[in-house]
Design a protein around this motif. Structure first.
Motif, PDB file in Angstrom:
ATOM      1  N   THR A 109       0.809  -1.211   0.000  1.00  0.00           N
ATOM      2  CA  THR A 109       0.000   0.000   0.000  1.00  0.00           C
ATOM      3  C   THR A 109       0.845   1.265   0.000  1.00  0.00           C
ATOM      4  OG1 THR A 109      -0.137  -0.007   2.433  1.00  0.00           O
ATOM      5  CG2 THR A 109      -1.890  -1.144   1.211  1.00  0.00           C
ATOM      6  N   LEU A 110       2.101   1.144   0.430  1.00  0.00           N
ATOM      7  CA  LEU A 110       2.992   2.301   0.518  1.00  0.00           C
ATOM      8  C   LEU A 110       3.578   2.701  -0.828  1.00  0.00           C
ATOM      9  CD1 LEU A 110       4.911   4.291   2.098  1.00  0.00           C
ATOM     10  CD2 LEU A 110       6.479   2.351   2.306  1.00  0.00           C
ATOM     11  N   TRP A 111       3.952   1.721  -1.645  1.00  0.00           N
ATOM     12  CA  TRP A 111       4.816   1.959  -2.809  1.00  0.00           C
ATOM     13  C   TRP A 111       4.196   1.377  -4.067  1.00  0.00           C
ATOM     14  CZ3 TRP A 111       8.297   4.569  -5.228  1.00  0.00           C
ATOM     15  CH2 TRP A 111       9.167   4.007  -6.155  1.00  0.00           C
ATOM     16  N   ASP A 112       4.157   2.188  -5.121  1.00  0.00           N
ATOM     17  CA  ASP A 112       3.668   1.742  -6.421  1.00  0.00           C
ATOM     18  C   ASP A 112       4.684   2.161  -7.481  1.00  0.00           C
ATOM     19  OD1 ASP A 112       2.365   1.331  -8.863  1.00  0.00           O
ATOM     20  OD2 ASP A 112       0.397   1.791  -8.030  1.00  0.00           O
ATOM     21  N   ALA A 113       5.396   1.175  -8.015  1.00  0.00           N
ATOM     22  CA  ALA A 113       6.422   1.446  -9.020  1.00  0.00           C
ATOM     23  C   ALA A 113       5.882   1.309 -10.443  1.00  0.00           C
ATOM     24  CB  ALA A 113       7.603   0.486  -8.829  1.00  0.00           C
ATOM     25  N   GLY A 114       4.568   1.240 -10.571  1.00  0.00           N
ATOM     26  CA  GLY A 114       3.972   0.939 -11.861  1.00  0.00           C
ATOM     27  C   GLY A 114       4.165   1.993 -12.929  1.00  0.00           C
ATOM     28  N   LEU A 115       4.487   3.223 -12.532  1.00  0.00           N
ATOM     29  CA  LEU A 115       4.668   4.282 -13.528  1.00  0.00           C
ATOM     30  C   LEU A 115       6.084   4.342 -14.087  1.00  0.00           C
ATOM     31  CD1 LEU A 115       2.877   7.307 -11.793  1.00  0.00           C
ATOM     32  CD2 LEU A 115       1.865   5.486 -13.174  1.00  0.00           C
ATOM     33  N   LEU A 116       7.030   3.729 -13.400  1.00  0.00           N
ATOM     34  CA  LEU A 116       8.434   4.039 -13.663  1.00  0.00           C
ATOM     35  C   LEU A 116       8.944   3.570 -15.022  1.00  0.00           C
ATOM     36  CD1 LEU A 116      10.041   3.572 -10.144  1.00  0.00           C
ATOM     37  CD2 LEU A 116       9.246   5.663 -11.266  1.00  0.00           C
ATOM     38  N   LYS A 117       8.368   2.519 -15.584  1.00  0.00           N
ATOM     39  CA  LYS A 117       8.802   2.114 -16.920  1.00  0.00           C
ATOM     40  C   LYS A 117       8.547   3.231 -17.917  1.00  0.00           C
ATOM     41  CE  LYS A 117       8.195  -1.369 -20.536  1.00  0.00           C
ATOM     42  NZ  LYS A 117       7.484  -2.629 -20.926  1.00  0.00           N
ATOM     43  N   ASP A 118       7.342   3.794 -17.877  1.00  0.00           N
ATOM     44  CA  ASP A 118       7.016   4.892 -18.786  1.00  0.00           C
ATOM     45  C   ASP A 118       7.735   6.178 -18.394  1.00  0.00           C
ATOM     46  OD1 ASP A 118       5.368   3.343 -20.389  1.00  0.00           O
ATOM     47  OD2 ASP A 118       3.558   3.862 -19.275  1.00  0.00           O
ATOM     48  N   VAL A 119       7.923   6.395 -17.114  1.00  0.00           N
ATOM     49  CA  VAL A 119       8.657   7.576 -16.651  1.00  0.00           C
ATOM     50  C   VAL A 119      10.065   7.596 -17.234  1.00  0.00           C
ATOM     51  CG1 VAL A 119       9.755   8.596 -14.604  1.00  0.00           C
ATOM     52  CG2 VAL A 119       7.339   7.949 -14.539  1.00  0.00           C
ATOM     53  N   ASN A 120      10.697   6.431 -17.329  1.00  0.00           N
ATOM     54  CA  ASN A 120      12.069   6.341 -17.823  1.00  0.00           C
ATOM     55  C   ASN A 120      12.158   6.279 -19.342  1.00  0.00           C
ATOM     56  OD1 ASN A 120      14.398   5.849 -15.637  1.00  0.00           O
ATOM     57  ND2 ASN A 120      12.449   5.109 -14.804  1.00  0.00           N
ATOM     58  N   ASP A 121      11.034   6.406 -20.038  1.00  0.00           N
ATOM     59  CA  ASP A 121      11.033   6.358 -21.491  1.00  0.00           C
ATOM     60  C   ASP A 121      11.345   7.737 -22.066  1.00  0.00           C
ATOM     61  OD1 ASP A 121      10.712   5.648 -24.133  1.00  0.00           O
ATOM     62  OD2 ASP A 121       8.522   5.759 -24.072  1.00  0.00           O
ATOM     63  N   PHE A 122      12.598   8.150 -21.913  1.00  0.00           N
ATOM     64  CA  PHE A 122      13.045   9.408 -22.508  1.00  0.00           C
ATOM     65  C   PHE A 122      14.488   9.269 -22.975  1.00  0.00           C
ATOM     66  CE2 PHE A 122      14.042  10.011 -17.959  1.00  0.00           C
ATOM     67  CZ  PHE A 122      15.325  10.548 -17.982  1.00  0.00           C
ATOM     68  N   ASP A 123      14.887  10.181 -23.841  1.00  0.00           N
ATOM     69  CA  ASP A 123      16.213  10.145 -24.446  1.00  0.00           C
ATOM     70  C   ASP A 123      17.201  10.877 -23.540  1.00  0.00           C
ATOM     71  OD1 ASP A 123      18.455  10.252 -26.006  1.00  0.00           O
ATOM     72  OD2 ASP A 123      17.424  10.910 -27.828  1.00  0.00           O
ATOM     73  N   ALA A 124      17.886  10.134 -22.701  1.00  0.00           N
ATOM     74  CA  ALA A 124      18.827  10.740 -21.766  1.00  0.00           C
ATOM     75  C   ALA A 124      19.953  11.457 -22.490  1.00  0.00           C
ATOM     76  CB  ALA A 124      19.396   9.669 -20.823  1.00  0.00           C
ATOM     77  N   ALA A 125      20.407  10.903 -23.616  1.00  0.00           N
ATOM     78  CA  ALA A 125      21.487  11.544 -24.367  1.00  0.00           C
ATOM     79  C   ALA A 125      21.075  12.923 -24.860  1.00  0.00           C
ATOM     80  CB  ALA A 125      21.891  10.661 -25.543  1.00  0.00           C
ATOM     81  N   ALA A 126      19.800  13.078 -25.212  1.00  0.00           N
ATOM     82  CA  ALA A 126      19.322  14.381 -25.668  1.00  0.00           C
ATOM     83  C   ALA A 126      19.314  15.387 -24.517  1.00  0.00           C
ATOM     84  CB  ALA A 126      17.924  14.233 -26.267  1.00  0.00           C
ATOM     85  N   VAL A 127      18.944  14.935 -23.331  1.00  0.00           N
ATOM     86  CA  VAL A 127      18.960  15.824 -22.155  1.00  0.00           C
ATOM     87  C   VAL A 127      20.384  16.237 -21.846  1.00  0.00           C
ATOM     88  CG1 VAL A 127      18.448  16.013 -19.704  1.00  0.00           C
ATOM     89  CG2 VAL A 127      16.859  14.825 -21.206  1.00  0.00           C
ATOM     90  N   ILE A 128      21.283  15.272 -21.859  1.00  0.00           N
ATOM     91  CA  ILE A 128      22.697  15.575 -21.580  1.00  0.00           C
ATOM     92  C   ILE A 128      23.248  16.549 -22.602  1.00  0.00           C
ATOM     93  CG2 ILE A 128      25.013  14.562 -21.508  1.00  0.00           C
ATOM     94  CD1 ILE A 128      23.683  12.021 -20.326  1.00  0.00           C
ATOM     95  N   GLY A 129      22.935  16.308 -23.883  1.00  0.00           N
ATOM     96  CA  GLY A 129      23.393  17.206 -24.931  1.00  0.00           C
ATOM     97  C   GLY A 129      22.848  18.613 -24.751  1.00  0.00           C
ATOM     98  N   LYS A 130      21.595  18.727 -24.371  1.00  0.00           N
ATOM     99  CA  LYS A 130      21.006  20.046 -24.142  1.00  0.00           C
ATOM    100  C   LYS A 130      21.697  20.750 -22.987  1.00  0.00           C
ATOM    101  CE  LYS A 130      16.535  22.315 -23.870  1.00  0.00           C
ATOM    102  NZ  LYS A 130      15.088  22.137 -24.054  1.00  0.00           N
ATOM    103  N   ALA A 131      21.989  20.002 -21.926  1.00  0.00           N
ATOM    104  CA  ALA A 131      22.663  20.595 -20.771  1.00  0.00           C
ATOM    105  C   ALA A 131      24.078  21.040 -21.127  1.00  0.00           C
ATOM    106  CB  ALA A 131      22.698  19.594 -19.628  1.00  0.00           C
ATOM    107  N   GLU A 132      24.776  20.219 -21.874  1.00  0.00           N
ATOM    108  CA  GLU A 132      26.162  20.546 -22.227  1.00  0.00           C
ATOM    109  C   GLU A 132      26.240  21.779 -23.134  1.00  0.00           C
ATOM    110  OE1 GLU A 132      28.239  16.109 -22.004  1.00  0.00           O
ATOM    111  OE2 GLU A 132      27.422  16.830 -23.918  1.00  0.00           O
ATOM    112  N   SER A 133      25.207  22.005 -23.921  1.00  0.00           N
ATOM    113  CA  SER A 133      25.221  23.135 -24.846  1.00  0.00           C
ATOM    114  C   SER A 133      24.574  24.382 -24.257  1.00  0.00           C
ATOM    115  CB  SER A 133      24.518  22.771 -26.154  1.00  0.00           C
ATOM    116  OG  SER A 133      23.156  22.480 -25.917  1.00  0.00           O
ATOM    117  N   ALA A 134      23.978  24.258 -23.080  1.00  0.00           N
ATOM    118  CA  ALA A 134      23.295  25.398 -22.458  1.00  0.00           C
ATOM    119  C   ALA A 134      24.314  26.428 -21.998  1.00  0.00           C
ATOM    120  CB  ALA A 134      22.449  24.933 -21.279  1.00  0.00           C
ATOM    121  N   ALA A 135      23.948  27.686 -22.156  1.00  0.00           N
ATOM    122  CA  ALA A 135      24.817  28.766 -21.708  1.00  0.00           C
ATOM    123  C   ALA A 135      24.893  28.765 -20.199  1.00  0.00           C
ATOM    124  CB  ALA A 135      24.283  30.101 -22.205  1.00  0.00           C
ATOM    125  N   LYS A 136      26.096  29.004 -19.682  1.00  0.00           N
ATOM    126  CA  LYS A 136      26.281  29.088 -18.241  1.00  0.00           C
ATOM    127  C   LYS A 136      26.196  30.539 -17.789  1.00  0.00           C
ATOM    128  CE  LYS A 136      29.160  24.943 -17.894  1.00  0.00           C
ATOM    129  NZ  LYS A 136      30.422  24.382 -17.443  1.00  0.00           N
TER     130      LYS A 136
END
Length: 375
Positions: A348-375
Motif C-alpha cells: 500500500t505504501l509503494w507503487d512502481a507501476g509508472l516508472l517504466k514509462d517515466v524512464n522512457d526518454f532520451d537521456a542523451a538528448a537531455v545531456i546534450g542540451k545541458a552541455e550546450s546550455a549557456a552558463k
C-alpha cells in the motif's frame, strides 16, 4: 518512439498552510487548449514543502523542467503551492489541495500508518543527506559522546529529529532520555545556536552545511554508521485516487522532473540560472552574477544526494526506483526513531507501476542540451 527529452508520526494532522507562489494558481487537474499544437494541456498542482529561498530540489527538478521546456514537451501546466514542511505537504496531497509532492519518507510512512490514503510513486533523494556537525575541536567525536548533549534540529517535525535520535541510539544511548533536541532552523539561526552554546551539535542536511561553509565557517562531522546506507529521504507521493484518475499526468510530470534532475547534474550553473528565473526570491535582491558561483556549489551538493553516487550521467538509469531492501531499511529506521510503530505495508505504501514509462526518454538528448546550455 522515445519521448524527447522533512516529521513526526503525530504531526500528520497538521493543517496545511498554503500560499500560492508567483507561478502558482488554482484548479488542480484542469485542462486547456494548447495554442501551438491544438492538443489539451493538463494542469496539475505541485506542493512544495517550504518557501523557495535557496538552491534545492525545486530548482533541480521543477525550475529546470519549466525553463528548459521539459514540462511543455509533456503538455503540462504545473501550478505550485507552498506548505509548512513535508508533513503539511503530504497533508496537502491527501486533502486534494495538491496532486503530488516530493516529501520526506518519514512523513509518508507516518501518514500511511495513520491510514492516510497516499502512495509513493518515485524516489528522489537516494543518498543519505543528514550529518551531525560540531564546532572544530569539540570533544564530541562519536555518537556515544552525545550523551547529555543538546542537538540542534531544524524542527521536531523535520527529518532531522528522527535522524538525531537514531544517531544517539547508534552510540548506545537512549534517544528519549540521553539527548535533548532543540529546534534551531537552518542557516544563520542554526549557526548562532551552535556558536552561542545553545546546542552542542547540529543535525542538518549536507546542503545546509555547504551553504555555511561557503560563508567561511567550518565544522567537524560525526561518522554515520552503516545503518544509514540506503535509507530514503525525499520521495514523490500522490493520493491513491489521484494516481488512478491522473496516471498519465503524474507519469509525464515525473518524467519531466527526472529530465530536470539529469540536466542539473550535467550543468548545475545553467540549472541555477533557471532557478533564479522561476524563483527570483533566491537572489534576495542581489545580481545573479554575484551569487551564481556559491549557489551553484550549493545546488551541486543537493544534486549529489539525488543522483547515483557512482558512474557518469550517461550510464544512469531507472530514475525513481526504490528497492524493497531500501524501503525495509527505511521502515526499520523510522521505527527505531519512533516515527512509526510497525513495519510498513509495501503493497500500500509503494507503487512502481509508472516508472517504466517515466524512464522512457532520451537521456542523451537531455545531456546534450545541458552541455550546450549557456552558463
Amino acid at each position: 518512439m522515445k519521448h524527447a527529452l522533512r516529521l513526526g508520526a503525530g504531526a500528520v494532522t497538521v493543517s496545511v498552510m498554503t500560499a500560492l507562489t508567483a507561478c502558482g494558481g488554482t484548479g488542480s487537474g484542469s485542462s486547456s487548449a494548447d495554442s501551438a499544437s491544438g492538443k489539451k494541456t493538463a494542469t496539475i498542482q505541485l506542493a512544495i514543502a517550504s518557501a523557495v529561498i535557496g538552491p534545492k530540489e525545486e530548482v533541480a527538478t521543477y525550475s529546470v523542467a519549466k525553463k528548459e521546456g521539459f514540462l511543455s514537451e509533456e503538455n503540462l501546466d504545473v501550478k505550485t503551492i507552498n506548505t509548512d514542511g513535508s508533513v503539511a505537504a503530504v497533508q496537502a496531497v491527501a486533502s486534494g489541495s495538491a496532486d503530488i509532492t516530493p516529501a520526506d519518507a518519514s512523513a509518508i510512512l507516518a501518514a500511511r500508518e495513520k491510514g492516510v490514503p497516499v502512495v509513493a510513486v518515485g524516489g528522489l533523494v537516494q543518498n543519505w543527506p543528514w550529518r551531525i556537525a560540531t564546532l572544530p575541536g569539540s570533544p564530541i567525536k562519536s555518537a556515544k559522546d552525545l550523551k547529555g548533549k543538546k542537538i540542534g534540529v531544524i524542527s521536531l517535525a523535520s527529518g532531522s529529529a528522527p535522524y538525531a535520535r537514531a544517531m544517539a541510539e547508534d552510540g548506545g544511548l537512549d534517544p528519549q532520555k540521553d539527548v535533548d533536541l532543540i529546534p534551531v532552523g537552518v542557516g544563520s539561526q542554526a549557526l548562532s545556536a551552535l556558536e552561542g552554546g545553545k546546542v552542542d551539535a547540529l543535525a542538518l542536511y549536507t546542503q545546509a552545511y555547504t551553504t555555511l561553509e561557503l560563508s567561511g565557517k567550518s565544522f567537524d562531522y560525526l561518522q554515520n554508521g552503516p545503518r544509514f546506507d540506503g535509507i530514503r529521504s525525499l520521495t514523490y507521493v500522490v493520493r491513491k485516487d489521484t494516481l488512478s484518475k491522473k496516471k498519465d499526468e503524474i507519469t509525464r510530470f515525473l518524467r519531466a522532473s527526472y529530465k530536470g534532475l539529469l540536466f542539473s547534474a550535467v550543468n548545475p550553473e545553467a540549472a541555477m540560472r533557471d532557478g533564479y528565473s522561476v524563483y527570483p526570491a533566491i537572489l534576495s535582491g542581489q545580481q545573479a552574477d554575484a551569487r551564481i558561483a556559491n549557489d551553484t556549489k550549493i545546488l551541486q551538493a543537493w544534486v549529489r544526494t539525488a543522483v547515483p553516487a557512482t558512474g557518469e550521467p550517461a550510464s544512469w538509469k531507472d530514475w525513481g526506483a526504490v528497492s524493497t531492501e531500501a524501503w525495509t531499511k527505511t521502515g526499520d529506521y523510522m521505527k527505531s526513531s519512533g516515527t512509526i510503530t510497525k513495519d510498513p505495508d509495501l503493497t500500500t505504501l509503494w507503487d512502481a507501476g509508472l516508472l517504466k514509462d517515466v524512464n522512457d526518454f532520451d537521456a542523451a538528448a537531455v545531456i546534450g542540451k545541458a552541455e550546450s546550455a549557456a552558463k
